[in-house]
Write a protein that holds these residues in place. Structure first.
Motif, PDB file in Angstrom:
ATOM      1  N   ARG A   1       1.086  -1.277   0.427  1.00  0.00           N
ATOM      2  CA  ARG A   1       0.039  -0.252  -0.088  1.00  0.00           C
ATOM      3  C   ARG A   1       1.186   1.631   0.107  1.00  0.00           C
ATOM      4  O   ARG A   1       1.906   1.451   0.309  1.00  0.00           O
TER       5      ARG A   1
ATOM      6  N   VAL B   1       0.646   4.261   1.667  1.00  0.00           N
ATOM      7  CA  VAL B   1       0.066   4.979   2.713  1.00  0.00           C
ATOM      8  C   VAL B   1       0.874   5.919   3.654  1.00  0.00           C
ATOM      9  O   VAL B   1       2.399   5.665   3.972  1.00  0.00           O
TER      10      VAL B   1
ATOM     11  N   TRP C   1      -5.294   2.861  14.310  1.00  0.00           N
ATOM     12  CA  TRP C   1      -4.987   3.974  12.980  1.00  0.00           C
ATOM     13  C   TRP C   1      -5.051   5.126  12.134  1.00  0.00           C
ATOM     14  O   TRP C   1      -6.092   4.611  11.835  1.00  0.00           O
TER      15      TRP C   1
ATOM     16  N   GLN D   1      -3.839   7.451   1.681  1.00  0.00           N
ATOM     17  CA  GLN D   1      -3.945   6.223   0.869  1.00  0.00           C
ATOM     18  C   GLN D   1      -3.751   7.273  -0.328  1.00  0.00           C
ATOM     19  O   GLN D   1      -4.784   7.798  -1.139  1.00  0.00           O
TER      20      GLN D   1
ATOM     21  N   HIS E   1      -5.008  -8.552   0.141  1.00  0.00           N
ATOM     22  CA  HIS E   1      -4.718  -9.815   0.939  1.00  0.00           C
ATOM     23  C   HIS E   1      -5.744  -9.163   2.472  1.00  0.00           C
ATOM     24  O   HIS E   1      -7.231  -8.434   2.201  1.00  0.00           O
TER      25      HIS E   1
ATOM     26  N   HIS F   1      -6.243  -9.706   7.181  1.00  0.00           N
ATOM     27  CA  HIS F   1      -5.772  -8.771   8.148  1.00  0.00           C
ATOM     28  C   HIS F   1      -6.790  -9.566   9.214  1.00  0.00           C
ATOM     29  O   HIS F   1      -8.349  -8.901   9.146  1.00  0.00           O
TER      30      HIS F   1
ATOM     31  N   ARG G   1     -12.165   2.962   4.911  1.00  0.00           N
ATOM     32  CA  ARG G   1     -11.974   4.129   4.196  1.00  0.00           C
ATOM     33  C   ARG G   1     -12.787   5.669   4.052  1.00  0.00           C
ATOM     34  O   ARG G   1     -14.251   4.564   3.883  1.00  0.00           O
TER      35      ARG G   1
ATOM     36  N   HIS H   1      -9.373  -7.838   0.700  1.00  0.00           N
ATOM     37  CA  HIS H   1      -8.773  -6.903   0.116  1.00  0.00           C
ATOM     38  C   HIS H   1      -8.509  -6.125  -0.927  1.00  0.00           C
ATOM     39  O   HIS H   1      -7.252  -6.591  -0.947  1.00  0.00           O
TER      40      HIS H   1
ATOM     41  N   HIS I   1      -7.211  -3.098  -4.192  1.00  0.00           N
ATOM     42  CA  HIS I   1      -7.884  -1.668  -4.788  1.00  0.00           C
ATOM     43  C   HIS I   1      -7.608  -2.006  -5.612  1.00  0.00           C
ATOM     44  O   HIS I   1      -5.911  -1.356  -5.931  1.00  0.00           O
TER      45      HIS I   1
ATOM     46  N   ASP J   1      -7.547   5.672   5.404  1.00  0.00           N
ATOM     47  CA  ASP J   1      -7.548   4.663   5.845  1.00  0.00           C
ATOM     48  C   ASP J   1      -7.996   4.954   7.751  1.00  0.00           C
ATOM     49  O   ASP J   1      -7.140   6.311   7.937  1.00  0.00           O
TER      50      ASP J   1
ATOM     51  N   LEU K   1      -7.721   2.635  10.756  1.00  0.00           N
ATOM     52  CA  LEU K   1      -7.441   1.107  11.305  1.00  0.00           C
ATOM     53  C   LEU K   1      -7.804   0.996  12.900  1.00  0.00           C
ATOM     54  O   LEU K   1      -7.566   1.801  13.505  1.00  0.00           O
TER      55      LEU K   1
ATOM     56  N   LEU L   1      -6.006  -1.128  14.123  1.00  0.00           N
ATOM     57  CA  LEU L   1      -4.762  -1.946  13.998  1.00  0.00           C
ATOM     58  C   LEU L   1      -3.838  -2.384  15.627  1.00  0.00           C
ATOM     59  O   LEU L   1      -3.575  -3.273  16.133  1.00  0.00           O
TER      60      LEU L   1
HETATM   61  C1  1HN Z   1      -4.132  -2.190   4.607  1.00  0.00           C
HETATM   62  O1  1HN Z   1      -4.291  -3.272   4.388  1.00  0.00           O
HETATM   63  C2  1HN Z   1      -4.803  -0.907   4.531  1.00  0.00           C
HETATM   64  O2  1HN Z   1      -5.844  -2.392   2.320  1.00  0.00           O
HETATM   65  C3  1HN Z   1      -4.006   0.721   4.334  1.00  0.00           C
HETATM   66  O3  1HN Z   1      -5.436  -0.302   1.576  1.00  0.00           O
HETATM   67  C4  1HN Z   1      -3.377   0.920   5.597  1.00  0.00           C
HETATM   68  C5  1HN Z   1      -2.245  -0.149   7.641  1.00  0.00           C
HETATM   69  C6  1HN Z   1      -2.258  -1.149   8.379  1.00  0.00           C
HETATM   70  C7  1HN Z   1      -1.735  -2.190   8.118  1.00  0.00           C
HETATM   71  C8  1HN Z   1      -2.901  -2.359   6.631  1.00  0.00           C
HETATM   72  C9  1HN Z   1      -5.389  -0.983   2.960  1.00  0.00           C
HETATM   73  C10 1HN Z   1      -2.990  -0.378   6.496  1.00  0.00           C
HETATM   74  C11 1HN Z   1      -2.985  -1.732   6.218  1.00  0.00           C
END
Ligand code: 1HN
Length: 373
Positions: free
Chosen positions: A77, A79, A98, A102, A113, A115, A121, A154, A156, A168, A170, A172
């Motif tokens: 990403r 970001v 977080w 982005q 990926h 997680h 968003r 997901h 983009h 973004d 999160l 996290l």
């Molecule tokens: C992530 O997967 C995205 O999917 C954006 O756009 C920011 C920050 C930390 C870990 C995964 C995304 C992220 C992220």
């Protein structure tokens, strides 16, 4: 020691105490009575501090990153994360959240990926990007909210001829604090995207997508089945609420249309409309929040510090900070917060103050049913 004090002879008990401390330290035990750090503070003491990032700075640096840094497997990403100066170099906006900007260039794909941290968003500018969430292609337009819940695949993808920027959010840091982070790359760069796009919107029931006032969540692991909240719907609901209430500020929370719960188990999303000339009284709330200015301008005083803001700026209100907002021309502010977790655990509290910072209202789980917020 003063002159008239005679030194006391070292007793057997002194020796025993000294060896108790040595032996405790040797086996990694801390006696509570020697811990000097405040463990039980009268009120929350978040390490994150009130802070603001300017749109101008964010977009200029995002555009430079667009030119210089490719998006591909590995980096995943493009970001730029908001790093709160109170958090000692960690890339987190607040202790539990977080926040980031982005960007995706024309024709690019940010690889698929999944997680365990959940993400949202909020679209800032540009068009022509879609996020595919577990096979559902969600088109993104400025002002829309898109969910990528925990463990959903997901990616983009841009079909645009210009760049697109979004915020973004999160959970996290919260999931990391719970030692529950898992990550997995998808076997391919992109998921196969189904036609037609925006399946979750077509399939969503008629339940309300927004709630104003308190959301009384129960503890739930579910996320909203609706993955896309369109700006036109949010705007219409804000206009309706503003006309109905006549209040200087109307706030709504995006909710699961089937249950009325927050969109994710861990994160709530809100939109706040200030009418021109709006001025709010200070409020303290448990839970961290990150705000993104969608439209208009104004300022917020956070624990005595004034932050002027305009469209595209992002700022953090740490847990229990007293915050009051003023807007001359009117404004719409998007926000994320960790309140669903606090609500579910009975930790949500709110204090309303008057202009002299005197408490005028208290909201705790104990009086949830008697106090309107
Ligand atoms: C992530 O997967 C995205 O999917 C954006 O756009 C920011 C920050 C930390 C870990 C995964 C995304 C992220 C992220």
């Amino acid at each position: 020691m003063t002159l008239d004090e005679t030194p006391r002879a070292r007793t057997d008990e002194d020796d025993q105490l000294a060896s108790l401390y040595t032996d405790l330290a040797a086996v990694d035990l801390y006696p509570l009575w020697t811990i000097t750090r405040d463990l039980l503070t009268p009120t929350p003491r978040p390490r994150s501090v009130p802070w603001l990032w300017r749109a101008r700075v964010l977009t200029e640096l995002a555009e430079r990153a667009l030119r210089l840094v490719p998006v591909e497997r590995g980096g995943e990403r493009r970001v730029l994360s908001l790093g709160n100066p109170g958090l000692a170099g960690q890339p987190y906006a607040a202790g539990t959240l977080w926040g980031a900007i982005q960007c995706l260039g024309p024709g690019e794909t940010a690889p698929a990926h999944r997680h365990t941290p959940g993400a949202i968003r909020f679209i800032l500018s540009g068009d022509g990007v879609a996020t595919t969430v577990d096979g559902d292609v969600c088109d993104m337009h400025p002002g829309d909210l898109i969910l990528t819940p925990s463990w959903n695949w997901h990616d983009h993808s841009s079909t645009s001829d210009g760049p697109m920027l979004w915020f973004d959010g999160l959970d996290l840091p919260m999931i990391e604090a719970l030692d529950a982070v898992f990550f997995e790359p998808y076997p391919d760069v992109r998921q196969p995207g189904a036609e037609p796009h925006n399946r979750s919107e077509a399939e969503a029931g008629p339940g309300p997508r927004f709630v104003s006032g308190a959301v009384r969540d129960v503890l739930t692991a579910e996320h909203s089945p609706l993955l896309v909240y369109r700006w036109s719907d949010t705007d219409r609901e804000l206009s309706r609420l503003a006309a109905e209430s006549g209040a200087p500020l109307v706030s709504l929370e995006y909710v699961n249309p089937e249950t009325g719960a927050s969109v994710l188990p861990t994160m709530s999303c809100g939109m706040h409309r200030f009418v021109p000339g709006a001025k709010t009284l200070p409020v303290r709330r448990t839970g961290n929040s990150v705000f993104v200015v969608h439209r208009g301008s104004g300022w917020s005083v956070i624990d005595g510090q004034r932050f002027d803001w305009s469209a595209g700026d992002m700022f953090v209100v740490p847990s229990w900070a007293a915050v009051e907002h003023t807007s001359g021309e009117g404004a719409d502010l998007f926000s994320i917060s960790d309140t669903p977790v606090l609500r579910a655990l009975g930790l949500h509290r709110e204090l309303t103050l008057d202009a002299a910072q005197q408490v005028t209202g208290v909201f705790t789980p104990a009086n949830l049913d008697t106090v309107s917020v």
